[in-house]
Enzyme design. Structure first.
Site, short mmCIF file in Angstrom:
data_model
loop_
_atom_site.label_atom_id
_atom_site.label_comp_id
_atom_site.label_asym_id
_atom_site.label_seq_id
_atom_site.Cartn_x
_atom_site.Cartn_y
_atom_site.Cartn_z
N VAL A 69 0.86 -1.19 0.00
CA VAL A 69 0.00 0.00 0.00
C VAL A 69 0.90 1.23 0.00
O VAL A 69 2.06 1.16 0.40
CB VAL A 69 -0.94 0.07 1.23
CG1 VAL A 69 -1.93 -1.08 1.21
CG2 VAL A 69 -0.14 0.10 2.53
N ASP A 81 6.41 2.81 8.72
CA ASP A 81 7.02 1.50 8.88
C ASP A 81 8.05 1.49 10.01
O ASP A 81 8.43 0.44 10.51
CB ASP A 81 7.72 1.06 7.58
CG ASP A 81 6.72 0.72 6.49
OD1 ASP A 81 5.57 0.38 6.83
OD2 ASP A 81 7.09 0.81 5.31
N VAL A 124 6.10 2.40 -0.95
CA VAL A 124 5.24 1.21 -0.84
C VAL A 124 5.53 0.44 0.45
O VAL A 124 6.66 0.02 0.68
CB VAL A 124 5.42 0.27 -2.05
CG1 VAL A 124 4.36 -0.83 -2.01
CG2 VAL A 124 5.38 1.03 -3.35
N SER A 125 4.50 0.27 1.26
CA SER A 125 4.64 -0.44 2.53
C SER A 125 3.95 -1.79 2.45
O SER A 125 2.88 -1.91 1.85
CB SER A 125 3.99 0.39 3.65
OG SER A 125 3.88 -0.41 4.82
N PRO A 126 4.56 -2.84 3.06
CA PRO A 126 3.89 -4.14 3.13
C PRO A 126 2.87 -4.19 4.26
O PRO A 126 2.21 -5.21 4.46
CB PRO A 126 5.05 -5.10 3.42
CG PRO A 126 5.96 -4.28 4.27
CD PRO A 126 5.86 -2.85 3.75
#
Ligand SMILES: [Zn+2]
Length: 761
Positions: free
Chosen positions: A191, A464, A351-353
């Protein structure tokens, strides 16, 4: 040392499940995959797991996050593709946070000694997956080694050695083969963590895309003419931040996990079964499974058997014995190369997991949209992964999603790469590049990049890993490396302030040269071509839109003008964090917002435009067959590195206790079920004494027959954790806690756990 513990695991064999796997596999035909080989291909892989104690982890810049064990191992995975009589390229994917200029320089020196001019900076790419759970200290610029107390030789050496060995293996494996490419969307593994930055891009541009992050995975399938499929590399954008900023176990995070799952799946099931026909034709013995031992159905018999073994004391081991037989090498067929799967990083900048979104840890509510804060404080806002609150689960899930998508793309890959192998590489001084950009209202203007600097938002970190850096002016409680360098801070002059506008400058790193360079100014950019695939190696983290603009610009050069070499079809992928590291690259519009990624875009608002301009030059040169000028060489700062990490002085055990003795045992007569957890504590010594490269600190063995122990799981398995600890920071005593979370696939039987290590006394 080595000391066994035994216990028994009763249960029933999942026969149904086993048959299901096999029938599924039989359905995966290899239609369309057989074809004429047109390249030489070779793959290789080597352990690069660094020091598993006391070393700061690279990524979150959190001084308090130091290694204390291993979740699973880190590897360098390489492929070489060559035209039979022509050019060749090498791509290495590292389970490390990023590439390092110094690592690249030293690897190239070794390759020159070994192979002459066959492998140079031009045709070797070394790329990092961006795990934030690997040991740091292997970069040369000051800003990237402050939190690791300077340079860490052990971290550096194991990476250089591992890359070299993976390339040697790939080189020696070079054989005729073919390569297939496939692309597909993976929707639930990333996301946007800076959506307010993304939203500042022009609406017309945003409307061309369905999502605010790239969902495409681009995958290569390597098929050896003799052996069938031997490996797969893919590129997909998501940060290696499923593990948090407080984790202390070495881990490849979601991409390392995906690679481990894929390789184990293929080596145990995949290739042999889906290539059943080929294998029967060629007379290679088919392995059903080497790991399923003789089956015991009687619980009492198992218990009695388990009770008949005593735990012997730890004993010294010679160097050769200390490296345990590993699970994977024991399973491998002798001649056939093991399957190598690499999950490479691309434009993951924003983009982060942590796909559930970012929430405040005090209120549980979503964080402020524009600033990712909670009541004005960034340190309370954390992204949540799909396994929340268990970061290991989040890592497994995001890893599995990539693994499953890769498997799907692999099985369906039918477009064969055909055409030239080629490459271009140039070093550029990003502190003072002139860039021609379109002018508002028509025409063009010339702008400049600036010496590197970091903005204030850099210190705030991201969702994050909030509140990242250790930079507090006047802080005399801070780490010793910071104390050493904090008085060297420089105030930026007006030219630099104007050039970097609107970034408020926190650290003017590009103009700080004491005790040595704080940030890079000379960066490599590189372009590979393998048929209709083009790989753009960039030394940083491009955001989603920055990556799209770069790929599109290169694609246009390659497909326009009727030059025809690429026909209608070209696949362009960005290899992020490659060859060296220079933090982030945002679009001009995202830069204006100055979130973390904008604050970490070092060379000013026109950084991306500079990349696009220079990559277009490489693409044009490749199309017309022209060489490019090499550019200015980056510095080699190895001899100037400062290292303040305390070495291991000595290890000790209490009186009457040996290294490797069991400290805390499995309860007598205990049995365990799948899904349960077994934990044994051993007296240990510092893991920095021996990294157990291509070995293991922890082993689970299963009993076969009356007295034969067979390795079943090692410290590279997701289910086995090696945790190392000391009673206090200065203690010479230490413990190894080995935890085995019994997987659903475990076979009933009698098991024992062993610990390996080396002591200094
Ligand atoms: Zn990052």
């Amino acid at each position: 040392m080595g000391s066994p513990r035994r216990f028994s695991l009763p249960g029933q064999i999942p026969l149904m499940a086993a048959w299901l796997w096999i029938s599924l596999l039989l359905l995966q035909g290899s239609a369309g995959v057989r074809s004429d080989s047109n390249y030489l291909i070779g793959l290789g892989s080597y352990d690069i797991t660094g020091p598993a104690a006391d070393v700061n982890m690279m990524g979150y810049a959190n001084t308090g996050q130091v290694t204390a064990g291993v979740h699973f191992r880190l590897r360098a995975r390489a492929f070489i593709v060559a035209e039979p009589q022509g050019k060749r390229v090498v791509f290495v994917n590292l389970d490390a946070c990023m590439a390092s200029q110094l690592v690249t320089i030293k690897v190239l020196e070794r390759l020159k000694v070994r192979y002459g001019d066959l492998y140079t900076e031009s045709n070797v790419a070394i790329s990092g997956i961006h795990t934030h759970a690997g040991p740091g200290g292997f970069l040369q610029y000051v800003v990237y080694i402050v939190t690791s107390l300077g340079f860490v030789r052990q971290s550096f050496d194991v990476i250089v050695d591992g890359i070299e060995k993976s390339i040697i293996e790939a080189h020696e494996n070079l054989r005729p083969g073919s390569i297939f490419v496939n692309e597909g969307e993976l929707l639930d593994a990333g996301v946007n963590r800076s959506p307010s930055g993304y939203l500042n891009n022009p609406a017309a541009e945003r409307s061309k895309y369905k999502y605010d992050v790239d969902k495409e995975m681009t995958l290569l399938k390597f098929v050896d003419s003799e052996w069938g499929p031997v490996g797969s590399f893919n590129w997909f954008a998501t940060h290696g931040t499923s593990m948090s900023r407080t984790n202390s176990l070495i881990s490849g995070d979601n991409k390392g996990a995906a690679a481990r799952f894929t390789e184990d799946w293929f080596n145990k099931n995949g290739v042999e079964m889906s290539y059943l026909d080929d294998l029967e034709d060629s007379g290679v013995p088919r392995r059903v499974s080497n790991i399923v031992p003789e089956v015991h159905n009687n619980h009492h018999e198992l218990l009695e058997l388990a009770a008949s073994f005593q735990s012997p004391p730890g004993k010294p081991a010679t160097k050769t014995l200390s490296v345990a037989r590993r699970v994977r090498s024991a399973l491998r067929q002798t001649e056939k190369p093991g399957f190598i799967a690499a999950f490479c990083q691309t434009n993951c900048g924003d983009v982060s997991p942590n796909v559930l979104g970012a929430f405040c840890i005090d209120t549980g509510l979503p964080c402020d949209f524009n600033h990712s804060t909670c009541g004005g404080k960034n340190e309370l806002c954390y992204g949540r992964g799909p396994g929340y609150p268990d970061e290991f689960e989040s890592t497994r899930i995001i890893g599995e999603r990539q693994f499953e998508k890769a498997l799907d793309l692999f099985n369906k890959a039918s477009e064969q790469l055909q055409g030239k192998v080629d490459f271009r590489h140039v070093y550029l001084d990003f502190s003072q590049l002139e860039v021609t950009i379109p002018k508002q209202g028509g025409g063009s203007e010339v702008v400049k990049t600036c010496p590197a600097s970091m903005g204030f938002a850099f210190a705030a970190g991201t969702t994050d890993g909030p509140g990242a850096f250790d930079f507090k002016q006047g802080d005399d409680q801070g780490n010793p490396f910071w104390k050493l360098v904090r008085n060297l801070l420089k105030n930026p002059n007006q030219t630099q302030v104007d050039c970097q506008h609107p970034k408020p400058i926190l650290l003017d790193t590009g103009e700080m040269k004491q005790p040595y360079d704080w940030a890079p100014s000379i960066l490599p950019i590189q372009m590979f071509r393998i048929g209709q695939l083009v790989i753009l190696s960039v030394p940083g983290e491009f955001t989603t839109m920055a990556g799209r603009r770069l790929r599109e610009a290169v694609r246009q050069v390659l497909t326009s003008g009727g030059k025809g070499q690429f026909g209608g079809k070209v696949h362009v992928v960005i290899a992020g964090l490659t060859n060296t590291y220079s933090q982030y690259v945002t679009t001009f519009e995202e830069y204006q917002i100055q979130r973390y990624e904008g604050a970490s875009t070092l060379y000013g608002p026109h950084t991306l435009s500079a990349y696009i301009q220079e990559f277009k030059k490489l693409a044009s040169a490749m199309l017309s067959g022209q060489p490019v000028q090499p550019g200015p060489l980056p510095p080699d700062l190895l001899d100037r590195q400062i290292s303040l990490l305390t070495p291991v002085v000595m290890d000790a055990t209490p009186a009457g206790v040996n290294f490797g003795d069991v400290k805390s045992d499995v309860p007598k007569n205990s049995t365990f079920k799948r899904g349960g957890m077994v934990s044994v504590v051993f007296w240990s010594a510092c893991p920095r004494n021996d990294l157990m490269t291509e070995g293991t600190f922890a082993l689970v063995e299963v009993l076969q027959g009356k007295d034969t122990w067979v390795p079943a799981y090692d410290d590279d398995d997701f289910c086995l954790r090696f945790k190392w600890s000391r009673p206090s920071k200065l203690s010479t005593r230490s413990m190894a806690t080995i935890e085995w979370r019994i997987p659903e696939s475990a076979t009933p039987g009698v098991y024992r756990m062993r610990h390996f290590g080396a002591s200094r006394d």
